[in-house]
Structure formats: C-alpha cells, structure tokens
Design an enzyme around this catalytic site. Structure first.
Site, PDB file in Angstrom:
ATOM      1  N   SER A 170      -3.296  -5.031   2.333  1.00 26.02           N
ATOM      2  CA  SER A 170      -3.642  -4.007   1.182  1.00 26.02           C
ATOM      3  C   SER A 170      -1.858  -5.191   0.270  1.00 26.02           C
ATOM      4  O   SER A 170      -2.516  -6.492  -0.108  1.00 26.02           O
ATOM      5  CB  SER A 170      -2.502  -2.932   1.160  1.00 26.02           C
ATOM      6  OG  SER A 170      -2.507  -2.195   0.442  1.00 26.02           O
ATOM      7  N   ASP A 221     -12.581   3.041   0.916  1.00 25.89           N
ATOM      8  CA  ASP A 221     -12.224   2.791   0.206  1.00 25.89           C
ATOM      9  C   ASP A 221     -12.604   2.262  -1.546  1.00 25.89           C
ATOM     10  O   ASP A 221     -13.007   1.017  -1.262  1.00 25.89           O
ATOM     11  CB  ASP A 221     -11.396   1.191   0.880  1.00 25.89           C
ATOM     12  CG  ASP A 221      -9.999   0.647  -0.622  1.00 25.89           C
ATOM     13  OD1 ASP A 221      -9.480   2.112  -1.266  1.00 25.89           O
ATOM     14  OD2 ASP A 221      -9.238  -0.369   0.366  1.00 25.89           O
ATOM     15  N   HIS A 248      -8.343   3.737   3.107  1.00 27.26           N
ATOM     16  CA  HIS A 248      -8.054   2.562   2.265  1.00 27.26           C
ATOM     17  C   HIS A 248      -6.734   1.976   3.968  1.00 27.26           C
ATOM     18  O   HIS A 248      -7.593   0.214   4.945  1.00 27.26           O
ATOM     19  CB  HIS A 248      -6.333   3.015   1.726  1.00 27.26           C
ATOM     20  CG  HIS A 248      -6.664   0.685   1.259  1.00 27.26           C
ATOM     21  ND1 HIS A 248      -6.420   0.281   0.790  1.00 27.26           N
ATOM     22  CD2 HIS A 248      -4.860   1.091   1.180  1.00 27.26           C
ATOM     23  CE1 HIS A 248      -5.475  -1.135   0.775  1.00 27.26           C
ATOM     24  NE2 HIS A 248      -4.963  -0.606   0.472  1.00 27.26           N
TER      25      HIS A 248
END
EC number: 3.-.-.-
Length: 270
Positions: A170, A221, A248
C-alpha cells in the site's frame, strides 16, 4: 371435619412448595431469556461464526529486538535474526526488509508472526517504521521521491543489508517504487502488495527491471489491488498470487496463505 382440615393443610403446603420453587427458578429463567444463544449471537453479528485460526506456533523461540537508527529522521525498526531448528543463530539465507501500509507499523509484522516465521525459516527479517508512523517521527526531509530513496539507502547501509528482498504494501509504495526504479539491481527480490505509485512507471521502465517479483493482492481489493496488479504485471520476471476472499490488507485477512506464498517465493531465490 378433621379430614377436611388435614386435606386443606396438604393443599396449602403444596401451594407453598410450588411458590418457593418458582421463586428459585425465576433468576435463571430471566438470565436465560436475556442472553441470546451462540447461534442467535452469530446471526446478530455479535460474534464471528468461525473465528480466524491463530497462526501456527513456531517450534523455536524467536527474539524480536528493536532499535533506533539515528539521523534525520531517526528510524525505529524491529529485527528477527535467523536460527536453526535448535534455536542457534545462523547466517541468513536471505535478508528481508518489510515496509508497511498507512494503517500499520513494523509491529504489524511482529504480531502477525511474520518476523518469527521468517527467522525460524533461516531469513533475517527487518521491519521499519516509516517516518510519521509508529516510533519514527515525521520529517520534512522525506517529501520527494529521491529523498525517500535516500532514506531507504541509509537504512540498508547502516544495518549492513545487501541485496535484500523488499516487501511493500500500500502506502509504502511511495518509498519502494522509486527505489525499485533507481536501484533494482540492489534488490534480490521484490514483494509488492497492492502498492501506490505503480502508474508513475512507464512500460519501458517496467521492462528494464529484472528483479524477481511476487505480486500479491486480495481478490476483494478491486481498487488499488486491481490497479497495481494491472501495472506490475509489466515486470518481466513476476509471479502473481491472488488471495481469495481477502481485502486490501490481504495479509491480515489470509495470513496463512500469505505466509505460504511468501516462503515459497523466497525458497526459489536462495
């Protein structure tokens, strides 16, 4: 007359006994009616129908130490050193550096069991608190791509890390992707987990990066995971693992599957 009185006393006694029994039973009846059964609680969402299984315990006792690297900014990190099956420290098969997402810190990898698992599998594991997260203070000195690359270089050089495998979920893509562009030859492997910043690399730049890469993302995700997957598969030397039913932060939803994929990838590198 005597029989009538005797019968009446018997009836009164039975009524009194029934009253006492009812009084004694009422608290448990009231408690039972106020607390739903486990099945009802599951339907109501008060508890999980199937709690997630805990990570399998390591047969070796692993010590995760912490440290603070001085500089601007100072960098907090956690480290687990590799050991053999008897718990004796050994030379690492590989070195691995783990970054983190916006909602997490280096402690995530300790609590998830990733650091201990890597160390017990023969790998040196280093997890870094990025500036402004966990125990690393924020700094105005890391606002550009080059400054973030320099920060990672400083961290690796100070701790004697050479040719590591870099894991980047991320938000940490702001650090990992510029580093990959400029210093891919210094990485033994790359493990992006739905990172940001993948659109900032051109197809030719992707093609020029030969670092072995394990692309991991969650099936659910559909935003950043799907977008980063579409871009990262332009890397010529890649493998893809999509974790079914994961969001995610797929490593949190499916830790066993994540760890299995990670160890399998590492075993092919050393």
């Amino acid at each position: 007359m005597m029989n009538f009185l005797r019968n009446r006393l018997v009836v009164l006694g039975l009524v009194l006994l029934a009253t006492v029994l009812l009084y004694l039973l009422l608290p448990s009846m009231r408690q039972g009616s106020m607390e739903p059964s486990l099945e009802v609680q599951q339907r109501m969402g008060l508890m999980a129908a199937t709690p997630p299984p805990p990570p399998p315990p390591s047969s070796v006792n692993i010590t995760v130490r912490t440290g603070q690297l001085p500089g601007d900014p100072p960098l907090f990190f956690r480290e687990a050193l590799p050991v053999d099956s008897a718990g004796r420290q050994i030379l690492p098969r590989l070195q691995m550096v783990l970054l983190h997402g916006q909602a997490f810190t280096s402690k995530t990898w300790e609590e998830l069991g990733t650091l201990s698992l890597l160390a017990s599998s023969g790998y040196q594991a280093l997890a870094l608190d990025l500036p402004g997260y966990g125990n690393s203070p924020d700094s105005e000195s890391v606002k550009s791509d080059q400054s973030r690359v320099d920060l990672l270089k400083r961290f690796l050089e100070a701790l004697g890390v050479r040719a590591p495998v870099l894991l980047s979920p991320s938000m940490s893509g702001h650090y990992a992707l510029p580093f990959l562009q400029r210093h891919s030859a210094q990485l033994h492997g790359f493990v992006p987990i739905a990172p940001v910043g993948t659109r900032g690399i051109t197809p030719q730049q992707y093609h020029d990066i030969q670092t072995p890469t394990l692309i991991i993302y969650g099936e659910l995700d559909t935003n950043l995971g799907a977008q980063s997957h579409k871009n990262l598969i332009q890397l010529p030397n890649h493998t893809v693992v999509k974790l079914a039913g994961a969001r995610h932060a797929c490593y949190m939803d499916k830790p066993r599957e994540f760890h299995r994929a990670l160890l399998d990838f590492l075993s092919k590198l050393d």
